[in-house]
Design an enzyme around this catalytic site. Structure first.
Site, mmCIF file in Angstrom:
data_model
loop_
_atom_site.group_PDB
_atom_site.id
_atom_site.type_symbol
_atom_site.label_atom_id
_atom_site.label_comp_id
_atom_site.label_asym_id
_atom_site.label_seq_id
_atom_site.Cartn_x
_atom_site.Cartn_y
_atom_site.Cartn_z
ATOM 1 N N GLU A 166 39.614 47.015 35.064
ATOM 2 C CA GLU A 166 39.473 45.523 35.474
ATOM 3 C C GLU A 166 40.113 44.345 34.673
ATOM 4 O OE1 GLU A 166 35.964 42.642 33.797
ATOM 5 O OE2 GLU A 166 35.415 44.725 34.615
ATOM 6 N N GLU B 164 43.544 45.327 25.580
ATOM 7 C CA GLU B 164 42.160 45.378 26.151
ATOM 8 C C GLU B 164 41.485 46.608 25.713
ATOM 9 O OE1 GLU B 164 41.300 42.815 27.838
ATOM 10 O OE2 GLU B 164 43.390 42.220 27.294
#
Length: 1278
Positions: A254, A325
């Site tokens: 995501e 991330e």
């Protein structure tokens, strides 16, 4: 003093039953269990910021857990880290973080469309900023807080053809039956059965389709907000699909897919907002966008679809983005790991111990997140991210459905799963000879293809399209149903040193009952009424000053994320009272199960539900697109029929006629059997019983003592409570009005209410502004009134009373008097001769939702009401009674004081609260008015002292009332004259004379930089950086008027050297014709708001994205109105090893605006963001209340109607030079900056949990808890 005066003594029993077919007001969800959903938080949405006219807050002070009741919010904001993608914190004003949805909030669910909707929204609870903006989440009354299914029963005398709102929706057969001369019960039963088995109608505007590659799409035209739309791509993969070595990989994808999308980045300049989140069963990427660009009118729908296509199906797993991330998620993991999160994990682990839901939390496992390489992440993506495993939702201002479908086909039609694309070969080198190489097919099959082109070829091979799993999430549950052979699970105990109170959670888990027929809807309604009765009973039964529990909640809700329906009994209490609390809770459940609801309860709650349903049906065309979309997504996940609000109301009214009292009690009893029949062989076994308790408790005169509790003691308490003698519930008389017509006539004669001229020069008694639609007037008793007539929310209204003073009026000898006094008023709930219970039910009958709050500057009351059945008049009656006939009770005062005392003692158990508290006391020189009242101050208070502190502010010319709604001029002015004009007059107190000045701590001091250490089993860190700012109107704590300073023509003699430099810059700008907005009173509010947007963007891109030092960082402003000061706060979460670097990086960003100049594109983006929010919020009545606040306040003379009319033009006119003028007055140097870093871990240097009251007095401040369930959500990605 208001509805639902749920006190500490009055059990805060909250029954919740989420349902798509009941109004959201009846669906408050208790915080007794995790929401079933621990999503990876939305990626990128920013927290909305307030209008320059609405008091924005980043107050760090935190308040005690609020009971639902006359709901009070001491308006001191808390820092809650459950916001989008780590960029901005969410400040929630509810004292305990729980939100009770109002009876007429306008959510799409109405009676027809609301199953588990709150569950789906829990991670996205909207925050409407500002001191008095949208405060209705706290109710005076304890509305019908049922959740998913609460029972609606029908009583013939409650509804009938003589009532217009019912007659119009009754079926012909029902109407004809009353005139029939022959009654055939068998035929009637058959007819009823046929009706109940009939399918519910489907939403008339909902368009569904599916592409050849399997992608499903749903389109719903929706005009609110205008010229905007929501596009959500739901991929049906979540943490439940992860293998043992992939825990957290769905959340990782995501992040990487979303933030790595270049096409999404191109939308940033268009006014679009985007975000993403992951939970158990799905990952959702969503974009909120204008339908066209502002300059060229180019259609943005294809651009948005193209961005979603890239994000979901064509991401680039670049090593650099993966590493960024990875750092962000590891920081997010530590940030989330609060004690609330750990409690939620415990509850889910035991509730779903038999399946993977107990082991697959979306945030994942740290040791695994550190290991994955891009190849492993990409393989998971290839396995699950294919069109047939996704659904696209488009809701918004979309008229041309065929065109939109063509756009969807064009963008997504050629997208295939990577595994499918791999099967497509290049043209065969054999060319025409290829046909000879195809094996012969069996005769039957070959014959069937003889006249068709074979799909089997070397040029275009056949592949099998993968489909999504039929059951989501793909897990098996052990149901809590009678007769199932499960072993009884003993109570589980989770004990931790950071837990403050006792909580008991008893779960029942059953399959989801899809709501597709009228009979399904009927069952939902009956359960709703039944469970609602339990809530009100507990609220009315317990009135002692020392109740055995803090709250009792019953939640009955569907969860698409967990694939089940869960009923939860949650009891919270002081640890010393836990046994009595459990006994009382199960005793009340048994009483309701044994005796059922009464006829009066059935009539009352069903009527209220039907009124609310009708109200929502009237608002069918004003529901925001995002609310409609989220409802549709959750309903789809649960398999419910989707109806619009109007269809839902008509269906509800029709099935309501068929319900009987006996059926209500029968079906409702089944819901409670796992509690009421606990221990019996025939009873369904609880899915789990989980108790969360502190390791140590505070005992007066002894100190911290080890707390001991055993599973058998918990079981024994349940059994003892079920054996207690019980009696049937008596009927309660509910007043139809609080002020009779005779009393009103007498008041009119005595007080002679009238409107008086608005100025000494003229005779006009009203000032009407055509552009804004605002009318200003003033009553003969001195109360100023503003009102606006609008159809934004059909047949709805909202009213706010603002009283100047607030906590700022507390003195050194009355510390805490105002905040405790307001809470006392909330706890009592009585007005005149009416009891708390009568007032509460009066509000239920009239759909009134009321909140009471105290802030540093004001005391405020807000009333939401409908225009149906004299609802506005009823709200005005309640306000009149509060102002004229409030009742102050000693036991309510005791409860209020005890709540603050208990909450204060919980501060050392929260890293964020302790850190924030210490910072605020340091910055404001120990001023207790901005933090929690301390034990010594609380002990010095008396009922009389808190009453005096509050009521001396409630005088006519110190108050202002604003009303916004869909009423007529005649009706609103009649109510104003009758109920506000008849309030007695009193001279306004000289607040300034007794006001103790507020000052920032001078430099040097040894507490400009501080640290807090907390012993904990897990490591975490947070920090707050704060400094002085001007007020909204340009005043500073030192007494300077900056607005006058930048507008004066000749001030050289009065200015310091630094001021002269700034003034010279101003003159140069003015000579160039660029004075712009600086002559407007809102100059500082506008420019500081834009500056906050720019700083927030830089903090994210630098501290989070580039340096990887945090997951969550935000800059927030608190700009006061009549207090001459303001401040800013940067909040950042990190790890103990990085938090000091993160603080330095934040300071560098804050101070770096001169070395790294603001670019025009940054300012343009900030303008678009704030203008877009302003435009969207103008559709809200509550937002207009915030805009209208202080229009006639003598203490804020610079506020006038131009501050509302000129907002848009002021934003558009702001220039970079203007932003720097405001920045120069934001104190960011070392002598003005305050910082406090909090570190938690097993090796923390200083254990604050052992601090006594004396040290606490200067070290810690409490913050409201965010509400259980919210803490488990993973944070937004950007």
């Amino acid at each position: 003093m208001a509805s639902s005066p749920l006190s500490a003594a009055a059990a805060a029993a909250t029954t919740t039953a989420t349902s798509p077919y009941l109004p959201p007001s009846f669906q408050h969800r208790g915080s007794g269990r995790p929401r079933g959903f621990i999503p990876a938080r939305p990626l990128a949405s920013r927290q909305r910021r307030p209008s320059p006219l609405v008091h924005s807050g980043c107050r760090i002070s935190l308040l005690p857990p609020q009971r639902r009741g006359i709901h009070f919010r001491a308006k001191e904001k808390q820092f809650i880290t459950t916001q989008p993608c780590g960029i901005s914190k969410q400040y929630i004003d509810e004292i305990d973080g729980r939100v009770v949805e109002g009876l007429s909030r306008g959510y799409p669910g109405c009676v027809s469309c609301f199953q588990g909707h709150n569950r789906s929204r829990s991670y996205r609870t909207r925050y409407t900023p500002g001191v008095f903006l949208d405060k209705s989440a706290c109710l005076f009354q304890k509305h019908l807080v049922g959740g998913r299914s609460v029972k609606l029963a029908h009583i013939l005398h409650a509804l009938g053809p003589e009532e217009p709102h019912v007659a119009s929706t009754l079926s012909d057969t029902v109407l004809e039956k009353s005139g029939s001369t022959f009654w055939d019960p068998e035929a009637e039963n058959a007819e009823l059965e046929g009706f109940l088995n009939a399918p519910l109608p489907s939403h008339p505007k909902l368009h569904r389709g599916q592409l050849k590659n399997g992608l499903r799409y749903i389109i719903l035209p929706n005009k609110v907000p205008a010229n905007r739309f929501e596009a959500h791509m739901e991929v049906h993969v979540g943490s439940i699909d992860e293998e043992e070595d992939e825990q957290g990989i769905a959340h990782m994808i995501e992040h990487v897919a979303f933030l790595g999308s270049k096409k999404r980045e191109k939308l940033l300049g268009t006014g679009a907002r985007s975000n993403a989140y992951t939970d158990f069963h799905h990952t959702v990427f969503h974009i909120h966008s204008p339908t066209s660009t502002k300059d060229s009118d180019a259609d943005l729908v294809p651009c948005v679809l193209d961005a979603l296509n890239e994000i979901a199906f064509h991401p680039k797993f670049l090593p650099s983005r993966v590493e960024k991330e990875r750092r962000a998620i590891l920081s997010e993991l530590q940030m989330m790991n609060t004690i609330e999160y750990r409690i939620d994990c415990q509850l889910l682990q035991h509730l779903h111990s038999e399946n993977k839901l107990s082991k697959r939390f979306p945030i994942g496992l740290e040791e695994q997140i550190k290991k994955w390489d891009p190849e492993k992440i990409q393989k998971f993506h290839e396995r699950w991210y294919f069109p047939a495993n996704a659904t696209l939702y488009l809701v918004g201002d979309i008229d041309d459905i065929p065109k939109t479908e063509a756009q969807i086909e064009f963008v997504f039609g050629k997208t295939l799963a990577k595994s499918e694309m791999a099967n497509i070969h290049t043209p065969s080198t054999f060319g025409a000879m290829a046909n000879f190489l195809v094996p012969k097919l069996p005769g039957g099959l070959a014959g069937s293809l003889s006249n068709e082109k074979s799909s089997i070829s070397f040029d275009q091979p056949q592949f099998t399209r993968r489909e999504r799993q039929a059951v989501r999430p793909p897990v098996e549950h052990e149901w809590s149903l009678p007769g199932l052979d499960h072993n009884t699970k003993p109570p589980e105990i989770f004990q931790h040193e950071l837990i403050q109170n006792f909580s008991f959670n008893m779960f029942c888990k059953i399959p989801v009952s899809q709501v597709c027929t009228y009979g399904d809807l009927r069952n939902v309604l009956m359960k709703r009424i039944f469970l609602t009765a339990l809530h009100f009973r507990i609220n009315t039964r317990y009135k002692s000053s020392n109740p055995p529990f803090t709250s009792i909640e019953l939640d009955h809700s569907d969860s698409g994320r967990e694939g089940c329906t869960v009923t939860t009994l949650t009891v919270t209490a002081e640890p010393k009272n836990w046994q009595s609390a459990v006994k009382v809770a199960v005793q009340e459940v048994r009483r309701l199960k044994e005796f059922g609801v009464t006829k009066g309860e059935l009539t009352r709650y069903m009527d209220a539900l039907l009124k609310d349903s009708e109200q929502l049906a009237a608002m069918v065309d004003s529901v925001p697109s995002v609310d409609n979309l989220e409802f549709i997504m959750e309903s789809d996940a649960l398999g419910h029929t989707i109806m619009d609000q109007r269809q839902g109301h008509e269906s509800l009214v029709t099935v309501a006629e068929t319900v009987t009292l006996e059926e209500v009690n029968s079906i409702g009893a089944e819901v409670l059997e796992f509690i009421s029949d606990f221990g019996k062989p025939t009873a369904p076994l609880p899915a789990a019983i989980v108790v969360c308790v502190p390791s140590k408790v505070h005992i007066e005169g002894v100190g911290e003592t080890e707390f001991k509790i055993y599973p058998h003691e918990i079981t024994d308490s349940i059994i003892v409570g079920l054996k207690e003698p019980i009696h049937a519930e008596p009927e309660l008389e509910v007043p139809k009005e609080l002020i009779s017509q005779a009393v009103l006539e007498e008041l009119r004669v005595q007080r002679r209410p009238s409107f008086v001229p608005m100025s000494k020069e003229g005779n006009a008694t009203k000032l009407f502004d055509k552009e804004t639609g605002i009318t200003q007037c003033c009553l003969s008793n001195g109360i100023p009134v503003n009102y606006k007539i609008t159809e934004n929310e059909a047949r709805c209204g909202v009213m706010r009373l603002i009283v100047r003073g607030g906590r700022a009026t507390e003195t050194s000898v009355s510390k805490g008097a105002v905040v405790v006094g307001v809470r006392t008023l909330s706890e009592g709930g009585c007005v005149g001769n009416f009891s708390r219970e009568q007032v509460e039910l009066f509000c239920v009958n009239h759909l009134i939702n009321c909140s009471l709050e105290s802030t540093e500057e004001f005391i405020a009351m807000e009333f939401r009401f409908t225009l149906r059945d004299n609802g506005m008049r009823a709200a005005f009656q309640l306000l009149h009674m509060v102002l004229e006939h409030s009742v102050w009770l000693e036991d309510a005062f005791d409860r209020a004081r005890q709540l603050y005392l208990s909450y204060y003692r919980s501060i050392p158990k929260s890293l964020e609260r302790s850190t924030a508290f210490k910072l605020m006391l340091a910055m404001l020189n120990g001023d207790e008015r901005f933090v929690e009242p301390m034990p010594e101050s609380l002990q010095n208070l008396t009922l009389q002292s808190v009453k005096d502190a509050v009521m001396k502010q409630f005088v006519a010319d110190n108050m202002e009332v604003s009303i916004v709604g869909d009423f007529t001029e005649e009706d609103i002015e009649a109510c104003i004259l009758d109920y506000l004009g008849t309030v007695s007059t009193a001279k306004s107190p000289n607040i300034e004379q007794s006001f103790e000045p507020i000052m920032f701590r001078p430099f040097p001091s040894d507490i400009h930089f501080q640290q807090v250490f907390l012993k904990d089993t897990d490591e975490r860190a947070c920090a707050y950086i704060a400094g002085p700012a001007a007020s909204r109107w340009g005043f500073t704590a030192e007494g300077r008027d900056l607005f006058y300073l930048i507008n004066a023509s000749n001030m050289d003699d009065e200015m310091s050297n630094s001021d002269k430099i700034i003034h010279l810059e101003e003159k140069n700008v003015e000579k160039n014709g660029k004075k712009g907005i600086r002559s407007h009173p809102l100059f500082f509010s506008i420019t500081l708001g834009l500056l906050a947007e720019i700083i927030n963007s830089r903090l994210f891109t630098t501290v989070r994205d580039s340096l990887g030092l945090t997951y969550d960082v935000s800059f927030e402003l608190s700009l006061f109105d009549w207090l001459n000061l303001g401040w800013y706060v940067i909040s950042v979460t990190s790890t103990p090893s990085k938090v000091y670097k993160a603080v330095d990086a934040c300071k560098n960003v804050l101070r770096g605006l001169h070395s790294n100049k603001i670019a025009q594109r940054e300012l343009d983006r900030a303008k678009r963001t704030l203008l877009m929010r302003h435009e969207a919020e103008t559709k809200s009545n509550a937002y207009w209340l915030g805009l209208m606040a202080h229009l006639q306040s003598s203490s804020i003379p610079r506020k006038d109607i131009s501050c509302i009319k000129d907002l848009t033009s002021l934003y558009e006119a702001a220039m970079i030079e203007d932003i720097y003028v405001a920045y120069e007055h934001l104190k960011v140097d070392d002598t003005s900056l305050f910082c406090c870093i909090g570190v938690a871990g097993a090796q923390a240097g200083e254990d604050i949990s052992d601090l006594g009251d004396e040290e606490l007095d200067v070290g810690h401040h409490g913050m409201a808890s965010s509400g259980r369930g919210l803490s488990t959500m993973t944070r937004p990605t950007t």
